[in-house]
Design a protein around this motif. Structure first.
Motif: not given
Length: 130
Positions: A45-74
């Protein structure tokens, strides 16, 4: 008064948790088709318009390396946010209400069972490379 409010809140939280626990991953895979235009999950899996969701359950919010998150999620991440099943359910119901200013343009999943199913599906993908 406070005890009644507390009890009602606990019942609501337990009900939401039970609903999430009852999600059907096979049905969730079908619901996830709505997400595939922007997100990938699983091996390779790779980032697209949205981040990779592998491991999302239990992961920190806005934690996928290399993805430019919105300020809201940061901001949610800075508040020690984690994508628990309950947080994911609230976000998936109506992303723009959960995180005002999110870049996610998806309107949301209105049906509770669809949210529970897609979260159950995502939970089948552990951390990176799963």
């Amino acid at each position: 008064m406070y005890q009644g409010t507390l009890a009602a809140g606990m019942i609501l939280a337990l009900t939401a948790g039970m609903a999430l626990a009852e999600g059907d991953a096979a049905k969730g895979e079908k619901v996830f088709r709505k997400c595939k235009a922007c997100h990938m999950v699983g091996d390779g899996a790779e980032n697209r318009v949205g981040p990779v969701l592998t491991g999302v359950v239990g992961r920190e919010i806005a934690a996928v390396e290399g993805f430019d998150y919105s300020d809201a999620l940061k901001e949610l991440a800075a508040a020690d946010g984690t994508w628990t099943p309950e947080e994911l359910a609230a976000f998936l119901e109506k992303p723009k209400d959960f995180a005002k200013g999110t870049k996610m343009s998806f309107a949301g999943l209105r049906k509770e069972d669809e949210r529970a199913d897609v979260i159950a599906y995502l939970a089948t993908f552990g951390g990176e490379g799963s």
